[in-house]
Motif scaffolding. Structure first.
Motif, PDB file in Angstrom:
ATOM      1  N   GLY A  64       0.844  -1.308  -0.135  1.00  0.00           N
ATOM      2  CA  GLY A  64       0.089   0.123  -0.051  1.00  0.00           C
ATOM      3  C   GLY A  64       0.891   1.195  -0.191  1.00  0.00           C
ATOM      4  O   GLY A  64       2.217   1.213  -0.368  1.00  0.00           O
ATOM      5  N   GLY A  65       0.317   2.527   0.547  1.00  0.00           N
ATOM      6  CA  GLY A  65       0.892   3.705   0.336  1.00  0.00           C
ATOM      7  C   GLY A  65       0.672   4.530  -0.844  1.00  0.00           C
ATOM      8  O   GLY A  65       0.065   4.007  -1.759  1.00  0.00           O
ATOM      9  N   LEU A  93      -2.746  -2.915   7.277  1.00  0.00           N
ATOM     10  CA  LEU A  93      -1.890  -1.971   7.886  1.00  0.00           C
ATOM     11  C   LEU A  93      -2.187  -0.860   8.424  1.00  0.00           C
ATOM     12  O   LEU A  93      -1.417   0.093   8.656  1.00  0.00           O
ATOM     13  CB  LEU A  93      -0.345  -2.001   7.114  1.00  0.00           C
ATOM     14  CG  LEU A  93       0.299  -3.256   6.884  1.00  0.00           C
ATOM     15  CD1 LEU A  93       1.398  -3.259   5.686  1.00  0.00           C
ATOM     16  CD2 LEU A  93       0.914  -3.814   8.134  1.00  0.00           C
ATOM     17  N   THR A  99      -5.235   4.183  -0.216  1.00  0.00           N
ATOM     18  CA  THR A  99      -3.774   3.865  -0.149  1.00  0.00           C
ATOM     19  C   THR A  99      -3.621   2.187   0.249  1.00  0.00           C
ATOM     20  O   THR A  99      -2.709   1.966   0.768  1.00  0.00           O
ATOM     21  CB  THR A  99      -2.687   4.702   0.585  1.00  0.00           C
ATOM     22  OG1 THR A  99      -3.368   5.069   1.872  1.00  0.00           O
ATOM     23  CG2 THR A  99      -2.749   6.122  -0.375  1.00  0.00           C
ATOM     24  N   GLY A 155       6.437  -0.153  -1.605  1.00  0.00           N
ATOM     25  CA  GLY A 155       6.843   1.211  -1.198  1.00  0.00           C
ATOM     26  C   GLY A 155       7.607   1.012   0.104  1.00  0.00           C
ATOM     27  O   GLY A 155       7.757   0.101   1.014  1.00  0.00           O
ATOM     28  N   GLY A 157       9.029   3.699   3.722  1.00  0.00           N
ATOM     29  CA  GLY A 157       8.890   4.544   4.201  1.00  0.00           C
ATOM     30  C   GLY A 157       9.765   5.008   5.435  1.00  0.00           C
ATOM     31  O   GLY A 157      10.595   3.898   5.783  1.00  0.00           O
ATOM     32  N   ARG A 166       0.608   4.406  11.644  1.00  0.00           N
ATOM     33  CA  ARG A 166      -0.403   3.397  11.975  1.00  0.00           C
ATOM     34  C   ARG A 166      -0.951   3.452  13.344  1.00  0.00           C
ATOM     35  O   ARG A 166      -1.364   2.580  13.921  1.00  0.00           O
ATOM     36  CB  ARG A 166       0.681   1.921  11.735  1.00  0.00           C
ATOM     37  CG  ARG A 166       0.804   1.728  10.287  1.00  0.00           C
ATOM     38  CD  ARG A 166       1.877   0.570  10.198  1.00  0.00           C
ATOM     39  NE  ARG A 166       1.858   0.596   8.712  1.00  0.00           N
ATOM     40  CZ  ARG A 166       2.999  -0.224   8.176  1.00  0.00           C
ATOM     41  NH1 ARG A 166       3.913  -0.152   9.015  1.00  0.00           N
ATOM     42  NH2 ARG A 166       3.119  -0.345   6.835  1.00  0.00           N
ATOM     43  N   ALA A 185       9.178  -1.320   5.889  1.00  0.00           N
ATOM     44  CA  ALA A 185       8.946  -1.802   4.314  1.00  0.00           C
ATOM     45  C   ALA A 185       8.020  -3.373   4.506  1.00  0.00           C
ATOM     46  O   ALA A 185       8.337  -3.970   5.590  1.00  0.00           O
ATOM     47  CB  ALA A 185       9.816  -2.164   3.430  1.00  0.00           C
TER      48      ALA A 185
HETATM   49  C1  BG6 Z   1       2.581   1.493   3.199  1.00  0.00           C
HETATM   50  C2  BG6 Z   1       3.346   0.298   2.918  1.00  0.00           C
HETATM   51  O1  BG6 Z   1       1.226   1.245   2.689  1.00  0.00           O
HETATM   52  O2  BG6 Z   1       3.261   2.450   2.404  1.00  0.00           O
HETATM   53  C3  BG6 Z   1       4.603   0.448   3.688  1.00  0.00           C
HETATM   54  O3  BG6 Z   1       2.763  -0.789   3.819  1.00  0.00           O
HETATM   55  C4  BG6 Z   1       5.472   1.490   3.074  1.00  0.00           C
HETATM   56  O4  BG6 Z   1       5.508  -0.755   3.979  1.00  0.00           O
HETATM   57  C5  BG6 Z   1       4.524   2.710   2.927  1.00  0.00           C
HETATM   58  O5  BG6 Z   1       6.670   2.062   3.902  1.00  0.00           O
HETATM   59  C6  BG6 Z   1       4.974   3.824   2.022  1.00  0.00           C
HETATM   60  O6  BG6 Z   1       3.997   4.830   1.974  1.00  0.00           O
HETATM   61  P1  BG6 Z   1       4.156   6.223   1.077  1.00  0.00           P
HETATM   62  O7  BG6 Z   1       2.763   7.117   1.344  1.00  0.00           O
HETATM   63  O8  BG6 Z   1       5.231   6.905   1.417  1.00  0.00           O
HETATM   64  O9  BG6 Z   1       4.316   5.660  -0.428  1.00  0.00           O
END
Ligand code: BG6
Length: 255
Positions: A64-65, A93, A99, A155, A157, A166, A185
């Protein structure tokens, strides 16, 4: 001019591959932290890269993200291969609906003319309930498919940002940070050297699964994610990194 700029980024990409010891780095211009256009561009670039490496009957895993949301968004709406299945890499998550990995997987499958499977899991579930849930046949089916992912797009983070997003307790966040967490991640928190220092209670992709996947595309940009990217890149040498100039330049200053 444009040509000079392209050469400049090309040079930066090769430097980044060397510094991070990874298979490939692709850099888009700009800095996601300041400009959403760079995020959009990264999504589109990732979509095009993914489109080029997909083969018939492959399983694609996605997280996601907001970055991954732009990957699905940037994918052209045109069937390319037969028998593609897209699945989320991890269960709930705590993301906003747009997202969530499930929604992104479904959208990407639709764009690619493939099918999808969803992983229905509540967020922040208790350990005991988790043990019961993984016995559910529908959930088990996806968990087994996750072990067979051919291409993972994920993604990356910052640990602090993701822990807050979260809604983890302040106490848990502080504990993660005191253990040196800089990156997050697929539900795992990592320190600067890529050691796991925490994990979200959910099911799906493990670090062992991740290590076994042949094609892994990590996407993240913005100067602020530099440390997180360094950490994640240390996990796997055949990783393909798609990032932006902001993160790219900062990483080269750090390593
Ligand atoms: C989340 C993932 O949905 O998005 C994470 O589960 C990742 O693992 C995160 O770190 C990244 O988010 P963004 O909004 O910065 O792309």
């Amino acid at each position: 001019g444009v040509i000079y700029e392209m050469k400049g980024l090309d040079n930066l990409e090769r430097k980044l591959e060397k510094a991070l010891k990874i298979k490939k780095a692709i850099i888009v211009s700009g800095n996601c932290d300041e400009d959403e256009l760079a995020l959009k561009d990264m999504g589109k670039t990732t979509a095009m890269y993914l489109r080029n490496i997909i083969n018939d009957n492959q399983i694609i895993g996605i997280t996601g993200g907001s970055t991954m949301a732009y990957v699905a968004e940037g994918m052209p709406d045109e069937k390319k291969k037969e028998g593609i299945v897209v699945i989320p890499a991890r269960g709930g998550l705590g993301e906003r609906v747009e997202t969530q990995a499930n929604i992104i997987a479904a959208k990407l499958a639709y764009k690619l003319g493939g099918s999808y499977k969803l992983l229905h899991m509540p967020d922040n579930i208790k350990q005991d309930d988790l043990k019961v849930m993984i016995k559910n046949p529908e959930i088990k089916e996806i968990i087994d498919m996750i072990k067979k992912i051919d291409i993972l797009v994920f993604g990356m983070g910052r640990a602090d940002v993701m822990a807050r997003r979260r809604n983890l307790k302040e106490e848990t966040i502080n504990e993660l940070l005191s253990r040196g967490a800089v990156a997050e991640a697929f539900g795992h928190y990592f320190d600067m050297k890529g050691n796991i220092v925490g994990e979200a209670t959910t099911v799906g992709l493990s670090l062992a699964d991740f290590n076994g996947i042949e094609n892994v595309i990590g996407v993240g940009g913005g100067e602020g994610k530099a440390e997180a990217i360094i950490s994640i890149c240390s996990l796997k040498s055949n990783l393909v990194l798609i990032t932006d100039e902001g993160a790219g330049r900062r990483i080269l200053n750090l390593v």
